[in-house]
Design a protein around this motif. Structure first.
Motif, PDB file in Angstrom:
ATOM      1  N   LYS A  45       0.801  -1.228   0.000  1.00 23.17           N
ATOM      2  CA  LYS A  45       0.000   0.000   0.000  1.00 23.17           C
ATOM      3  C   LYS A  45       0.831   1.273   0.000  1.00 23.17           C
ATOM      4  O   LYS A  45       0.372   2.309  -0.459  1.00 23.17           O
ATOM      5  N   ASP A  96       1.038   3.064  -3.349  1.00 25.38           N
ATOM      6  CA  ASP A  96      -0.205   3.455  -4.016  1.00 25.38           C
ATOM      7  C   ASP A  96      -0.180   4.960  -4.268  1.00 25.38           C
ATOM      8  O   ASP A  96      -0.590   5.757  -3.434  1.00 25.38           O
ATOM      9  N   PRO A 152      -5.133  -0.464  -2.794  1.00 29.94           N
ATOM     10  CA  PRO A 152      -5.323   0.965  -2.554  1.00 29.94           C
ATOM     11  C   PRO A 152      -5.225   1.301  -1.069  1.00 29.94           C
ATOM     12  O   PRO A 152      -5.566   0.487  -0.210  1.00 29.94           O
ATOM     13  N   THR A 167      -6.338   2.999   2.367  1.00 35.23           N
ATOM     14  CA  THR A 167      -7.692   3.110   2.903  1.00 35.23           C
ATOM     15  C   THR A 167      -8.224   4.536   2.857  1.00 35.23           C
ATOM     16  O   THR A 167      -9.431   4.745   2.887  1.00 35.23           O
ATOM     17  N   ARG A 182      -8.012   6.556   0.316  1.00 38.05           N
ATOM     18  CA  ARG A 182      -8.353   6.976  -1.058  1.00 38.05           C
ATOM     19  C   ARG A 182      -9.846   7.280  -1.145  1.00 38.05           C
ATOM     20  O   ARG A 182     -10.672   6.510  -0.655  1.00 38.05           O
ATOM     21  N   GLN A 210     -11.813   4.135  -4.273  1.00 35.16           N
ATOM     22  CA  GLN A 210     -11.050   2.893  -4.167  1.00 35.16           C
ATOM     23  C   GLN A 210     -10.976   2.220  -5.538  1.00 35.16           C
ATOM     24  O   GLN A 210     -11.958   2.160  -6.253  1.00 35.16           O
TER      25      GLN A 210
END
Length: 121
Positions: free
Chosen positions: A40, A43, A62, A64, A66, A69
């Motif tokens: 992550k 990302d 992704p 968390t 974002r 998603q």
């Protein structure tokens, strides 16, 4: 960076206080691959866009936080353990794990030596 078999392809030394994202662009420059498996922390929109332009698949879960998603292939992501396994092999060599070397040059040389030893097993 390791290949699909879990063998070292390339490594890059960064300052200890630098985030790993700073090393991604120079690490993947000039390397062709079909998919990039990362955790992550990697990302980032610019990285995913760069991988799309290359024709590579981003297999990165992704974050968390974002807002939108995005999907990723969870079955392919399971193969990321090869990266972790490689670091476990590297850490068997105490000088690498505890970074006994005083200079970046000697530390990088020891990484190359250990990578050659691991590849010869």
């Amino acid at each position: 960076m390791v290949d699909a078999l879990g063998n070292l392809v390339r490594f890059l030394l960064l300052p200890g206080q630098a985030h790993d994202m700073k090393g991604v662009a120079p690490l993947i420059r000039g390397v062709s691959f079909d998919a990039l498996l990362a955790d992550k922390a990697f990302d980032a929109d610019w990285l995913i866009q760069d991988l799309d332009e290359r024709g590579s698949t981003a297999v990165i879960p992704p974050k968390t936080n974002r807002k939108i998603q995005r999907d990723y292939d969870a079955e392919i992501y399971k193969w990321r353990h090869l990266v972790e396994n490689y670091f476990a092999k590297i850490k068997e060599f105490r000088g690498i794990a505890t970074r006994y070397d005083k200079t970046d040059c000697s530390y990088a040389a020891n990484w190359n030596l250990v990578a050659a030893l691991i590849a010869s097993r």
